[in-house]
Scaffold this motif. Structure first.
Motif, short mmCIF file in Angstrom:
data_model
loop_
_atom_site.label_atom_id
_atom_site.label_comp_id
_atom_site.label_asym_id
_atom_site.label_seq_id
_atom_site.Cartn_x
_atom_site.Cartn_y
_atom_site.Cartn_z
N ALA A 225 68.09 15.48 18.62
CA ALA A 225 69.30 15.60 17.80
C ALA A 225 69.02 16.20 16.43
CB ALA A 225 69.95 14.23 17.64
N GLN A 226 67.87 15.89 15.85
CA GLN A 226 67.59 16.37 14.49
C GLN A 226 67.64 17.88 14.37
OE1 GLN A 226 63.94 14.31 13.60
NE2 GLN A 226 65.02 12.59 12.69
N PRO A 227 66.93 18.64 15.17
CA PRO A 227 67.04 20.10 15.01
C PRO A 227 68.41 20.64 15.39
CG PRO A 227 65.57 19.56 16.84
CD PRO A 227 65.90 18.28 16.15
N LEU A 228 69.07 19.98 16.34
CA LEU A 228 70.42 20.43 16.70
C LEU A 228 71.38 20.25 15.54
CD1 LEU A 228 70.73 19.04 20.35
CD2 LEU A 228 70.41 21.43 19.64
N LEU A 229 71.32 19.09 14.89
CA LEU A 229 72.18 18.85 13.73
C LEU A 229 71.83 19.79 12.58
CD1 LEU A 229 72.42 14.96 13.81
CD2 LEU A 229 74.22 16.61 14.33
N ALA A 230 70.54 20.01 12.37
CA ALA A 230 70.12 20.91 11.29
C ALA A 230 70.61 22.33 11.55
CB ALA A 230 68.59 20.88 11.16
N SER A 231 70.71 22.71 12.81
CA SER A 231 71.16 24.07 13.13
C SER A 231 72.64 24.26 12.81
CB SER A 231 70.90 24.39 14.60
OG SER A 231 71.80 23.68 15.44
#
Length: 74
Positions: free
Chosen positions: A24-30
């Motif tokens: 989830a972290q990189p998806l949210l950051a994107s």
């Protein structure tokens, strides 16, 4: 596209909670539309930490800070 999304979601939900968080972290950051703002905050945070550690600024206990704010509001 919906089918692919549903398939990815189903697979992701089979991951452990830690794995889902890591995904989830990189998806949210994107989704962040303005990475420049994040970079600016990172720079500002580093400068403030440096100022505190070098003694350029002094920190005060939160109780004292709150007392000063309360006094200024009276």
């Amino acid at each position: 596209m919906g089918n692919k999304l549903e398939m990815l979601q189903a697979e992701a939900l089979q991951l452990t909670p830690g794995e889902r968080a890591a995904l989830a972290q990189p998806l949210l950051a994107s989704l962040d539309e303005d990475a420049d703002i994040e970079e600016a905050w990172a720079v500002e945070t580093a400068l403030r930490i440096s100022d505190i550690e070098s003694g350029v600024v002094q920190v005060i206990p939160i109780a004292d800070a709150l007392a000063q704010v309360r006094a200024s509001l009276k």
